[in-house]
Design a protein around this motif. Structure first.
Motif, PDB file in Angstrom:
ATOM      1  N   TYR A  61      34.344 -24.496  57.267  1.00 59.04           N
ATOM      2  CA  TYR A  61      33.417 -24.103  56.209  1.00 59.04           C
ATOM      3  C   TYR A  61      32.408 -25.203  55.949  1.00 59.04           C
ATOM      4  CZ  TYR A  61      31.532 -22.536  51.815  1.00 59.04           C
ATOM      5  OH  TYR A  61      30.659 -22.114  50.843  1.00 59.04           O
ATOM      6  N   PRO A  62      31.139 -24.915  55.724  1.00 62.08           N
ATOM      7  CA  PRO A  62      30.505 -23.632  55.988  1.00 62.08           C
ATOM      8  C   PRO A  62      29.928 -23.610  57.394  1.00 62.08           C
ATOM      9  CG  PRO A  62      28.984 -25.060  54.809  1.00 62.08           C
ATOM     10  CD  PRO A  62      30.199 -25.877  55.108  1.00 62.08           C
ATOM     11  N   ILE A  63      29.904 -22.436  58.009  1.00 64.05           N
ATOM     12  CA  ILE A  63      29.280 -22.357  59.326  1.00 64.05           C
ATOM     13  C   ILE A  63      27.791 -22.638  59.183  1.00 64.05           C
ATOM     14  CG2 ILE A  63      30.960 -20.756  60.292  1.00 64.05           C
ATOM     15  CD1 ILE A  63      28.725 -18.558  59.882  1.00 64.05           C
ATOM     16  N   ILE A 100      23.986 -19.824  58.899  1.00 66.15           N
ATOM     17  CA  ILE A 100      24.622 -18.656  58.301  1.00 66.15           C
ATOM     18  C   ILE A 100      23.719 -17.446  58.502  1.00 66.15           C
ATOM     19  CG2 ILE A 100      25.283 -17.598  56.106  1.00 66.15           C
ATOM     20  CD1 ILE A 100      25.908 -20.611  55.218  1.00 66.15           C
ATOM     21  N   ILE A 122      36.140 -19.196  56.267  1.00 67.96           N
ATOM     22  CA  ILE A 122      37.134 -18.579  55.378  1.00 67.96           C
ATOM     23  C   ILE A 122      36.537 -17.966  54.128  1.00 67.96           C
ATOM     24  CG2 ILE A 122      39.059 -20.065  56.087  1.00 67.96           C
ATOM     25  CD1 ILE A 122      38.514 -21.677  53.466  1.00 67.96           C
ATOM     26  N   TYR A 123      35.276 -18.289  53.834  1.00 66.38           N
ATOM     27  CA  TYR A 123      34.686 -17.766  52.602  1.00 66.38           C
ATOM     28  C   TYR A 123      33.671 -16.667  52.892  1.00 66.38           C
ATOM     29  CZ  TYR A 123      34.364 -18.469  47.547  1.00 66.38           C
ATOM     30  OH  TYR A 123      34.478 -18.327  46.169  1.00 66.38           O
ATOM     31  N   PRO A 152      25.661 -13.814  54.540  1.00 63.47           N
ATOM     32  CA  PRO A 152      26.221 -14.833  53.653  1.00 63.47           C
ATOM     33  C   PRO A 152      27.501 -14.399  52.934  1.00 63.47           C
ATOM     34  CG  PRO A 152      24.405 -13.742  52.556  1.00 63.47           C
ATOM     35  CD  PRO A 152      24.514 -13.104  53.918  1.00 63.47           C
ATOM     36  N   GLN A 153      28.263 -15.379  52.544  1.00 62.52           N
ATOM     37  CA  GLN A 153      29.512 -15.217  51.782  1.00 62.52           C
ATOM     38  C   GLN A 153      29.333 -14.402  50.510  1.00 62.52           C
ATOM     39  OE1 GLN A 153      30.140 -19.488  51.167  1.00 62.52           O
ATOM     40  NE2 GLN A 153      29.503 -19.286  49.040  1.00 62.52           N
ATOM     41  N   THR A 154      28.122 -14.404  49.968  1.00 63.86           N
ATOM     42  CA  THR A 154      27.867 -13.685  48.720  1.00 63.86           C
ATOM     43  C   THR A 154      27.991 -12.182  48.900  1.00 63.86           C
ATOM     44  OG1 THR A 154      25.530 -13.746  49.310  1.00 63.86           O
ATOM     45  CG2 THR A 154      26.316 -15.410  47.762  1.00 63.86           C
ATOM     46  N   GLU A 155      28.094 -11.717  50.146  1.00 63.48           N
ATOM     47  CA  GLU A 155      28.158 -10.274  50.411  1.00 63.48           C
ATOM     48  C   GLU A 155      29.440  -9.853  51.117  1.00 63.48           C
ATOM     49  OE1 GLU A 155      24.435  -9.487  52.436  1.00 63.48           O
ATOM     50  OE2 GLU A 155      23.376  -9.488  50.525  1.00 63.48           O
ATOM     51  N   VAL A 156      30.400 -10.751  51.232  1.00 63.01           N
ATOM     52  CA  VAL A 156      31.632 -10.434  51.976  1.00 63.01           C
ATOM     53  C   VAL A 156      32.844 -10.601  51.057  1.00 63.01           C
ATOM     54  CG1 VAL A 156      33.074 -11.076  53.955  1.00 63.01           C
ATOM     55  CG2 VAL A 156      30.569 -11.130  54.153  1.00 63.01           C
ATOM     56  N   ASN A 164      28.488 -12.733  42.123  1.00 63.76           N
ATOM     57  CA  ASN A 164      28.387 -12.080  43.425  1.00 63.76           C
ATOM     58  C   ASN A 164      29.761 -12.260  44.094  1.00 63.76           C
ATOM     59  OD1 ASN A 164      28.433 -14.690  44.561  1.00 63.76           O
ATOM     60  ND2 ASN A 164      26.198 -14.831  44.543  1.00 63.76           N
ATOM     61  N   LYS A 165      29.816 -12.089  45.406  1.00 61.52           N
ATOM     62  CA  LYS A 165      31.119 -12.162  46.069  1.00 61.52           C
ATOM     63  C   LYS A 165      31.544 -13.616  46.379  1.00 61.52           C
ATOM     64  CE  LYS A 165      30.549  -7.486  47.978  1.00 61.52           C
ATOM     65  NZ  LYS A 165      31.442  -6.737  47.077  1.00 61.52           N
ATOM     66  N   GLY A 166      30.836 -14.567  45.767  1.00 64.34           N
ATOM     67  CA  GLY A 166      31.257 -15.956  45.925  1.00 64.34           C
ATOM     68  C   GLY A 166      30.108 -16.871  46.284  1.00 64.34           C
ATOM     69  N   ASN A 178      31.065 -16.444  55.361  1.00 62.86           N
ATOM     70  CA  ASN A 178      29.800 -16.614  56.063  1.00 62.86           C
ATOM     71  C   ASN A 178      29.982 -16.216  57.523  1.00 62.86           C
ATOM     72  OD1 ASN A 178      28.107 -17.857  53.928  1.00 62.86           O
ATOM     73  ND2 ASN A 178      29.736 -19.405  53.995  1.00 62.86           N
ATOM     74  N   ARG A 212      27.942 -31.835  58.132  1.00 66.36           N
ATOM     75  CA  ARG A 212      27.603 -30.927  59.222  1.00 66.36           C
ATOM     76  C   ARG A 212      26.360 -30.119  58.898  1.00 66.36           C
ATOM     77  NH1 ARG A 212      30.326 -26.949  59.607  1.00 66.36           N
ATOM     78  NH2 ARG A 212      31.993 -27.398  58.149  1.00 66.36           N
ATOM     79  N   GLN A 265      19.771 -25.929  55.981  1.00 63.83           N
ATOM     80  CA  GLN A 265      19.546 -24.516  55.712  1.00 63.83           C
ATOM     81  C   GLN A 265      19.015 -24.265  54.299  1.00 63.83           C
ATOM     82  OE1 GLN A 265      22.651 -21.782  57.384  1.00 63.83           O
ATOM     83  NE2 GLN A 265      23.910 -23.607  57.351  1.00 63.83           N
TER      84      GLN A 265
END
Lengths: 514, 514
Positions: free
Chosen positions: A214-216, A219, A175-176, A222-226, B359-361, A178, B324, B347
């Motif tokens: 969350y989180p997959i 990854i 959802i975030y 990454p979430q930082t780019e979506v 950034n985007k999160g 990734n 996880r 990771q």
């Protein structure tokens, strides 16, 4: 004006950046800074990026007329995302878009109505048959810009191709934002081509059918780019995404070509510990891989890396210890997807890492040998993979220019004739890849080594390989099927063939008869 | 002028960007575009990036007076790279450098002569005892700029901190610049803090003692971001890099604090499937982790992720299925290094991914609970981790601001007194982390919940947890050791405490007596 290959290039082309003519494969020095984007801020008040529909997401990012939208092609001929998004944009009345997909497949013939109705008016993308036919017929006001995989990454990094909204087909995600290509019903493995888009697009919308907890893990993007996630029922048809298995040719002519190519690799001096290798998924390429594998086994040679679009064939070689690692920008089959999921020595790489000439050093620079195809190859070893004999612009560049430029030994393999169409021409209709980066052409009539490669010719002679010249091949072809008439062309430029460094290596003019 | 916490901040500070006063943890909206760098071009004529010496590399990148050099601290107190490079720069006569390390350790006391001789005149870095003492004594003309891990990534991405040359300590690497922290005698695991430097510095020099066959696998920092490789005998002393094991406190007072913190987590409602958690490697923190682990086991709760600097303790929880995945910006011990090498669910993440607010999160946004320490905490729950009771600026920020801002439940744990020094103050000497992001302070005298967190107070009351107010704690401390006299300070600003968003949350003034 003429570029260094003598190709006639206009001083300027409508809708295209200032034209820089091709000046040799390694002679262009870029200027300026890498493209960048607006600084974001995301505070923890936001705990999900999921929106209800593609339409909502499009509204949220304020996608409007004239913008550039991008897509990646890892779902190949099973991709639903391009068609769904473009039809949604059309329904919303958005016009005059630039489509920047990494490639288009036959399934994307569904966007043709949206080219015709003015939703899409410009394309900078690889392409495929149906859309290519339409472009050849002159349906686009602006010429399509074709780039190699490395060239596209370069164009995005340099700002030549500025993406307003990147749509990422996400086989699995959270959802975030990734994203991973390893899981879900549409698992396609590597997402290598989408990395540049995620890193540079002003807004990034990921579309998935598989939202995991969350989180997959692991990854990939990454979430930082979506910015936004949209959950849909299905992003693709697994049957069209990857083939079950890729197969070696059984045709005796093609096997003969493969065997000669393998012999040339053997005498090149490259087949020793540390050997690195790329082939496509075509029948001849895989047959070359088989012969190379046999030699590696026999001589107990330990290769370093297999590169590119990865097949089960390379996966087997990794498992066997014939490579230490696979560097994977795109999985061609289910075995490759499985291997990327399970084997840490099988690494996902971005198109930038793979082949962008304008960073601190991409991987093709370190590649020993690549096996490539050709629609046409000429006396100067220039290769055309874009246009057909009738002038139809129906194929993309892929990694052709990139690997040819990078590899120490670039071998083009093809039968001399396809039906009654010769592969060897005096002068190719369209230059995709410059002859200076092609070391040899292998057909069923023998091995033509580029005269620039004197040492390789010497080695091949000493090994008694069946050498032949391009002139001889041209004569044979002419005797067999007659000398082809020059194709009548109009003055209308329908396509720009960009070299990987951003210069123009050729333009494609519409044929008189389509 | 005063910032939103009432701290007196100068209108401008020598050598520092225009001052933006802190205005609340989530109230700053950045402007402009991300920092970018000059476009490179690397053609396959170049087949190795290895140079013979650090000196050669420094010459090659044209490192000159006044430039900014950066380092990362994953080799911790075993790092040889900072000292070697700085002494080389000094020998070469280069002056007036800005040192931008992600952190400094006691081993880096060796750079003190080079601060004194003017090789280094400005520092934007976390710091440690010896260098901190020097700064406290007023040896630097320009105040040191302290940033959190996320704040440093933000500063690099935004261009606030522009790095001319990044030096990367590479535990293992190949000749073309691919780097991994997983192998070699100085293996440190994650290289998370170095990613921003590699991505943004104008030039990147990697220094390694372990050159492996090309290409290494897996690749952490890619060749596309590294200009030069230098091979040296030893980049560090393994004994100083990671501890063999990290240990839970055995002190009964500290265990009691840990147990109360764990109780508070339990009643918070966060301890359910999907729970995510970060602690440091301190004794109390690890004890909290133990109590949390026991509860997860007992209630068969499956957590989502463990975050941050990773210890063997979290590795065990991953193996047991209590998390996880682990998201690892820095390995604290050998178990963590081993796990990152062997377990795909462990990771490596960059500091940007970890904690950059712009950034985007980033991941701290999705963190449930963090356990943090404090040198001082005040009636407003503002925390100081930078300065000691005597005004000495001897500690960095680490991830303190970042995780406090991100986590849904931020618990500060500390004994009320350390020796005769109280932890609770009416007003902290230096604000590192704003009270609005701190949810509770747990000492041996009970749990003080931030009055802003009414629901949490309610839950704690219902569970009969031993609640206490900060005012009560202050009274206890005053009774035990007397009310401390205010520390006499000069007007000289020796340090700037930047909030993670780039605003100034406090400045540090030199104490009268050092």
């Amino acid at each position: 004006m003429k570029n260094s290959l003598g190709r006639e290039i206009p001083e300027s082309i409508k809708g295209y950046k200032p034209v820089v003519p091709f000046r040799g494969a390694f002679n262009y020095t870029p200027e300026g800074k890498y493209h960048t984007r607006k600084i974001d801020a995301t505070y923890p008040t936001k705990q999900t990026k999921v929106m209800n529909s593609i339409e909502d997401a499009i509204r949220e990012v304020e996608l409007t007329d004239g913008m550039t939208v991008s897509f990646h092609h890892h779902l190949r001929n099973g991709d639903y995302v391009v068609n769904t998004v473009i039809s949604t944009l059309s329904k919303m009345g958005i016009k005059d878009l630039k489509l920047a997909s990494t490639a288009l497949f036959p399934i994307h013939r569904d966007i043709i109505p949206f080219i015709k109705d003015g939703t899409i008016t410009r394309i900078e993308s690889s392409l495929n048959g149906p859309v290519g036919r339409l472009i050849t017929e002159g349906f686009l006001e602006y010429p399509i810009v074709l780039r190699s995989h490395g060239g596209r990454a370069r164009a995005i990094y340099s700002g030549d191709l500025e993406i307003d909204v990147a749509f990422i087909a996400a086989p699995s995600a959270d959802i975030y934002g990734n994203i991973s290509g390893l899981y879900g019903p549409s698992a396609c493995g590597s997402l290598g081509y989408a990395f540049s888009d995620a890193r540079h697009a002003k807004k990034v919308i990921a579309i998935t059918d598989t939202l995991l907890e969350y989180p997959i893990s692991p990854i990939s993007i990454p979430q930082t780019e979506v910015d936004i996630m949209v959950k849909v029922d299905q992003i693709g048809d697994p049957k069209g995404i990857v083939s079950g298995t890729t197969r070696i040719t059984k045709d005796p002519t093609r096997l003969k070509i493969a065997e000669m190519a393998a012999e040339l690799i053997k005498v090149s001096g490259l087949l020793k510990d540390g050997f690195s290798f790329q082939t496509g998924a075509g029948g001849i390429s895989l047959a070359v891989a088989k012969f190379v594998r046999d030699t590696l086994r026999e001589k107990k040679i330990k290769g370093s890396f297999g590169l590119g679009g990865i097949t089960g064939y390379f996966v087997d070689m990794l498992k066997e210890g014939l490579f230490r690692t696979l560097l994977d920008v795109q999985c061609f089959d289910l075995e490759a997807v499985k291997s990327l999921r399970e084997n840490a020595a099988h690494q996902e790489i971005s198109a930038d890492f793979y082949a962008n000439p304008h960073n601190k050093g991409c991987i093709v620079n370190m590649l020993d040998t690549v096996i490539l195809g050709a629609t046409e190859i000429d006396l100067d070893f220039n290769v055309n993979v874009n246009t057909e004999f009738d002038g139809a612009l129906v194929h993309g560049i892929g990694g052709h220019q990139d690997t040819a430029a990078g590899a120490k030994l670039t071998i083009v393999v093809s039968p001399l004739l396809r039906g009654r169409i010769p592969t060897v021409a005096e002068r190719v209709l369209t230059v995709t890849t410059p002859g200076e980066t092609i070391d040899a052409f292998v057909s069923e009539y023998g091995i033509a080594v580029n005269p620039r490669r004197e040492e390789l010719i010497q080695r091949a002679k000493e090994a008694n390989l069946p050498l032949i010249t391009m002139e001889e091949l041209l004569n044979i072809a002419n005797k067999l099927v007659g000398k082809p008439d020059p194709l009548p062309l109009t003055n209308k430029i329908i396509g720009i063939i960009e070299y990987r460094d951003g210069t123009v290596i050729d333009v494609v003019r519409a044929p008189e008869k389509v």
